[in-house]
Write a protein that holds these residues in place. Structure first.
Motif, PDB file in Angstrom:
ATOM      1  N   VAL A   9       0.840  -1.201   0.000  1.00  0.00           N
ATOM      2  CA  VAL A   9       0.000   0.000   0.000  1.00  0.00           C
ATOM      3  C   VAL A   9       0.873   1.248   0.000  1.00  0.00           C
ATOM      4  O   VAL A   9       1.785   1.372   0.817  1.00  0.00           O
ATOM      5  CB  VAL A   9      -0.939   0.026   1.234  1.00  0.00           C
ATOM      6  N   SER A  10       0.580   2.138  -0.938  1.00  0.00           N
ATOM      7  CA  SER A  10       1.382   3.341  -1.090  1.00  0.00           C
ATOM      8  C   SER A  10       0.670   4.541  -0.470  1.00  0.00           C
ATOM      9  O   SER A  10      -0.553   4.659  -0.550  1.00  0.00           O
ATOM     10  CB  SER A  10       1.615   3.564  -2.581  1.00  0.00           C
ATOM     11  N   ARG A  11       1.440   5.408   0.165  1.00  0.00           N
ATOM     12  CA  ARG A  11       0.864   6.588   0.795  1.00  0.00           C
ATOM     13  C   ARG A  11       0.228   7.512  -0.244  1.00  0.00           C
ATOM     14  O   ARG A  11      -0.782   8.147   0.008  1.00  0.00           O
ATOM     15  CB  ARG A  11       1.973   7.342   1.553  1.00  0.00           C
ATOM     16  N   SER A  12       0.832   7.544  -1.435  1.00  0.00           N
ATOM     17  CA  SER A  12       0.388   8.528  -2.421  1.00  0.00           C
ATOM     18  C   SER A  12      -0.751   8.052  -3.327  1.00  0.00           C
ATOM     19  O   SER A  12      -1.450   8.854  -3.912  1.00  0.00           O
ATOM     20  CB  SER A  12       1.584   8.962  -3.261  1.00  0.00           C
ATOM     21  N   ASP A  17      -7.338   3.619  -6.802  1.00  0.00           N
ATOM     22  CA  ASP A  17      -6.197   3.218  -7.636  1.00  0.00           C
ATOM     23  C   ASP A  17      -5.712   1.812  -7.280  1.00  0.00           C
ATOM     24  O   ASP A  17      -5.430   0.990  -8.151  1.00  0.00           O
ATOM     25  CB  ASP A  17      -5.009   4.181  -7.455  1.00  0.00           C
ATOM     26  N   HIS A  18      -5.627   1.552  -5.981  1.00  0.00           N
ATOM     27  CA  HIS A  18      -5.173   0.230  -5.534  1.00  0.00           C
ATOM     28  C   HIS A  18      -6.182  -0.855  -5.901  1.00  0.00           C
ATOM     29  O   HIS A  18      -5.793  -1.954  -6.277  1.00  0.00           O
ATOM     30  CB  HIS A  18      -4.920   0.219  -4.023  1.00  0.00           C
ATOM     31  N   VAL A  19      -7.475  -0.527  -5.767  1.00  0.00           N
ATOM     32  CA  VAL A  19      -8.521  -1.496  -6.121  1.00  0.00           C
ATOM     33  C   VAL A  19      -8.372  -1.891  -7.595  1.00  0.00           C
ATOM     34  O   VAL A  19      -8.365  -3.083  -7.927  1.00  0.00           O
ATOM     35  CB  VAL A  19      -9.930  -0.908  -5.844  1.00  0.00           C
ATOM     36  N   LEU A  20      -8.220  -0.898  -8.454  1.00  0.00           N
ATOM     37  CA  LEU A  20      -8.086  -1.177  -9.891  1.00  0.00           C
ATOM     38  C   LEU A  20      -6.821  -1.981 -10.180  1.00  0.00           C
ATOM     39  O   LEU A  20      -6.834  -2.914 -10.994  1.00  0.00           O
ATOM     40  CB  LEU A  20      -8.094   0.134 -10.693  1.00  0.00           C
ATOM     41  N   GLY A  37       0.182  -3.564   4.104  1.00  0.00           N
ATOM     42  CA  GLY A  37       0.229  -2.158   4.517  1.00  0.00           C
ATOM     43  C   GLY A  37       1.119  -2.008   5.734  1.00  0.00           C
ATOM     44  O   GLY A  37       1.007  -2.767   6.679  1.00  0.00           O
ATOM     45  N   TYR A  38       2.005  -1.023   5.686  1.00  0.00           N
ATOM     46  CA  TYR A  38       2.905  -0.752   6.815  1.00  0.00           C
ATOM     47  C   TYR A  38       2.444   0.495   7.574  1.00  0.00           C
ATOM     48  O   TYR A  38       2.000   1.464   6.950  1.00  0.00           O
ATOM     49  CB  TYR A  38       4.324  -0.461   6.318  1.00  0.00           C
ATOM     50  N   GLY A  39       2.623   0.488   8.875  1.00  0.00           N
ATOM     51  CA  GLY A  39       2.392   1.689   9.700  1.00  0.00           C
ATOM     52  C   GLY A  39       1.062   2.356   9.430  1.00  0.00           C
ATOM     53  O   GLY A  39       0.015   1.722   9.529  1.00  0.00           O
TER      54      GLY A  39
END
Lengths: 88, 88
Positions: A9-12, A17-20, A37-39
């Motif tokens: 998982v990206s902060r930005s 976007d992640h779902v797609l 996902g971190y932190g």
């Protein structure tokens, strides 16, 4: 088509976007995705999973949920790992 | 001593406060604690678990990890539930 494809998982990136991205992977690259996902991104990982579940319903199953921690630059950081599998 | 005792992660309490609270519960109230974090408190739930594990080592086991969402004031909010069990 066997090894789970890891998505961190990206902060930005947005949840959508992640779902797609994950739908793409499940369609073309692998039957399984490890969503990690971190932190502060841990709760985003859960949001992504729920949004994906709303979209694909019975099309995916949650194979495994695990938590743990890794050391990065001498700091310990918690993570949540969700293993998502395509049902058919 | 049977029903899991539910602890909801609070925004205002520190990780350490929650760790001490859970140790108290495991010693006096119940063999099992359901640690539940909503939204932004999801990652704090994982931090609490890791801190607790560091402290109690083999004294606790993670029985179950589950995620889901609940509707609150018409908004959907994700949660993470960690079921922690005292080993002996």
């Amino acid at each position: 088509m066997n090894k789970p494809f890891e998505v961190v998982v990206s902060r930005s990136k947005s949840v959508e976007d992640h779902v797609l991205e994950i739908i793409e992977i499940l369609n073309h690259n692998s039957n399984e995705v490890d969503l990690k996902g971190y932190g502060f991104e841990i709760n985003k990982a859960v949001d992504i999973y729920n949004a994906l579940k709303d979209r694909l319903k019975e099309g995916i199953t949650l194979e495994e949920v695990s938590i743990g921690s890794e050391t990065k630059d001498r700091k310990r950081i918690s993570y949540l790992l969700l293993r998502i599998k395509r049902s058919y």
